[in-house]
Write an enzyme that holds these catalytic residues in place. Structure first.
Site, PDB file in Angstrom:
ATOM      1  CE  LYS A 115      33.431  36.478  50.439  1.00 58.52           C
ATOM      2  NZ  LYS A 115      33.005  36.477  49.049  1.00 58.52           N
TER       3      LYS A 115
HETATM    4  C1  LIG Z   1      33.749  35.809  48.051  1.00 60.13           C
HETATM    5  C2  LIG Z   1      33.042  35.492  46.794  1.00 60.13           C
HETATM    6  C3  LIG Z   1      33.555  34.537  45.894  1.00 60.13           C
HETATM    7  C4  LIG Z   1      34.867  33.846  46.114  1.00 60.13           C
HETATM    8  O1  LIG Z   1      34.830  32.945  47.190  1.00 60.13           O
HETATM    9  P1  LIG Z   1      36.195  32.442  47.862  1.00 60.13           P
HETATM   10  O2  LIG Z   1      35.772  31.653  49.030  1.00 60.13           O
HETATM   11  O3  LIG Z   1      36.949  33.674  48.225  1.00 60.13           O
HETATM   12  O4  LIG Z   1      36.908  31.639  46.816  1.00 60.13           O
HETATM   13  C5  LIG Z   1      32.825  34.263  44.754  1.00 60.13           C
HETATM   14  N1  LIG Z   1      31.662  34.902  44.499  1.00 60.13           N
HETATM   15  C6  LIG Z   1      31.147  35.820  45.334  1.00 60.13           C
HETATM   16  C7  LIG Z   1      29.874  36.505  44.974  1.00 60.13           C
HETATM   17  C8  LIG Z   1      31.812  36.138  46.513  1.00 60.13           C
HETATM   18  O5  LIG Z   1      31.310  37.058  47.345  1.00 60.13           O
END
Ligand SMILES: *Cc1c(COP(=O)(O)O)cnc(C)c1O
Length: 507
Positions: A115
């Site tokens: 993120k």
């Molecule tokens: C947010 C997240 C996901 C999922 O990603 P999306 O874009 O919501 O599908 C998968 N793995 C981790 C570690 C995340 O923080």
């Protein structure tokens, strides 16, 4: 480039307006009117550039109302310097056994989850957008998090003038390290609060506050405005397209794929469907992608949907060891459906209304077959996820976090089902294993260790695996706990109003 809404195709906003608003008034999500495309020649040109300049090429085609200076300023603040612990912000790691498989590690930023790739730049895109759209208003960023978004948003927005950021997380739905990361957050404009409930409870409470006309009015009177850092914001989605192009360029320039144009599979551990949607956008923009492989955990609502065309959130909610994927309503799916239903805003509005009212909707056959031609989908349960962490460690000496392990497992299922073992494949790794150290450690060990606190687990994991604890996580033990707030899901609004010093009676 202009932007319209998935529930109203007649809307026309600039990128700054769409980013500032976050979500459209009628509840739809913003999508571009068209997509820039890049030829194989363009890919070859891009391969000699660094991440920031690759990002500039792609983002300038979407953010056409940002000046070149503004965009470069955002990119430099986000991706330059000591924020990412590797020179290249999106490195890939080649696996030893399976020659064709590459792991794209997206977690070398300040909070050790993918993120950061978007949330390091979003605050800068937002503050430039707000300047123009909301002038001198104070911007209140409300976040519901399943763990990673919260910390990444706090790091991205901390001490940013004219903004405040308020994060709510499900009290028992995030990992202990994630909780410590959030509750030790410093900054003069931040608030963190746990909620008694799961992520969907938290998210829907926040969504209701967001769309309440009454509350909007109260804020307006006080010269404030809400904004969202959740993955429905365009300013988060667009920067995620960049690393798919970037990793492809890296694969060409290191000779891992033989020519620009060779197709690759991309496997994405999926929750809110943001990351994989960015990969879908990259495909629309000319990146040579064979299959987009969508990996779910036990909360396999998207997997069922892709296989059957019926979305049904009326089901058991599992608390898994991959909590960032514990989601039953995947917001960004709405964008995919819009594009694949022929930009049919009426259909999307109807389906989303049915989801709201009955918790389910059924899409038409044509849209379903389009989805199935682009995506492969499957899921891994908890036992399989543990098994994948163990075998990746034992056979390939690679330590993966539970989210990445879900992707690894679904890729295995893909090769078994389709017999496609030759297409070069990029598995997206979304978090450091140290964010989920207890689950990872217990998966790779036969014996159980006893420990006194989270930091001991980190030490043991490091010793057992022969890998290093990321600095960002190791340093947490020297930090003071700043927040220990817990509230009911019904009192989220009270927490917000109290922090903002707003009196509910003023309404
Ligand atoms: C947010 C997240 C996901 C999922 O990603 P999306 O874009 O919501 O599908 C998968 N793995 C981790 C570690 C995340 O923080």
């Amino acid at each position: 480039m202009l932007y319209k809404s998935t529930r109203d195709s007649s809307i026309k906003l600039t990128s700054k307006q769409a980013i500032a608003k976050g979500i459209s008034d009628e509840g739809g999500l913003f999508v571009p009117y068209s997509f820039p495309t890049y030829s194989y020649e363009n890919l070859n040109e891009m391969k000699s550039l660094d991440y920031i300049n690759r990002a500039k090429i792609i983002l300038k085609d979407f953010l056409t109302d940002f000046s070149e200076d503004e965009l470069m300023n955002c990119l430099a603040k986000a991706y330059v310097g000591d924020k990412f612990d590797l020179g290249n912000q999106a490195p890939f790691v080649q696996q030893s056994v399976d020659k064709n498989v590459y792991i794209l590690e997206l977690w070398h930023g300040p909070t050790c989850a993918f993120k950061d790739m978007a949330l390091q730049i979003l605050p800068h895109l937002l503050s430039k957008s707000f300047c123009e759209v909301y002038k001198n208003k104070e911007v209140i960023v409300l976040v519901a998090t399943s763990g990673d978004t919260g910390k990444a948003a706090l790091e991205g927005f901390k001490n940013l003038g004219g903004t405040r950021v308020i994060v709510f997380y499900p009290e028992n739905g995030v990992s202990p390290i994630q909780k410590i990361q959030m509750n030790t957050q410093t900054g003069n404009n931040v608030l963190v609060c746990g909620v008694k409930g799961n992520f969907d409870d938290t998210q829907s409470a926040i969504k209701n506050i967001f769309t309440s006309v009454e509350i909007k009015h109260l804020l307006k009177k006080n010269n404030m405005v809400f904004s969202s850092a959740n993955s429905i914001n365009l300013g988060r989605l667009l920067p995620q397209i960049v690393y798919y192009f970037s990793v492809y360029c890296d694969l060409i320039s290191t000779g891992k794929i033989s020519f620009a144009g060779e197709k690759v599979n991309i496997v994405v551990p999926t929750g809110n469907f943001g990351n994989i949607l960015a990969a879908f956008y990259a495909k629309k923009m000319g990146l040579p992608i064979n299959k987009l492989i969508c990996a779910s955990n036990s909360n396999n609502v998207i997997d069922d949907f892709i296989k059957t065309g019926k979305y049904n959130k009326n089901r058991h909610f599992y608390k898994s060891m991959s909590p960032s994927m514990d989601i039953l309503v995947s917001s960004n799916l709405e964008r995919l459906l819009y594009h694949l239903s022929g930009d049919n805003d009426k259909k999307i509005s109807r389906w989303m209304e049915q989801l709201e009212m009955y918790g389910e909707y059924q899409i038409d056959g044509l849209t379903k077959s389009r989805i199935q031609s682009i995506f492969f989908s499957d899921y891994c349960n908890e036992e399989e996820t543990r098994e994948n962490i163990r075998t990746m460690f034992n056979t390939e000496h690679y330590l993966c976090d539970p989210h990445t392990a879900v992707a690894v497992g679904v890729y295995k299922k893909y090769t078994l089902k389709t017999k496609d073992k030759d297409t070069p494949t990029i598995i997206v790794s979304t978090a450091s294993p140290y964010k989920f150290s207890e689950s990872v450690l217990s998966s790779i060990l036969d014996t159980s260790y006893s420990f006194n606190n989270q930091f001991e687990i980190l030490q043991i994991l490091s010793k057992v695996s022969g890998t290093k604890i990321p600095k960002q996580i190791e340093n947490l033990k020297n930090k003071d706990i700043v927040f220990n707030n817990i509230c009911n899901k019904d009192s989220i609004l009270d927490v917000i109003l109290k922090y903002l010093n707003l009196n509910i009676k003023e309404r």
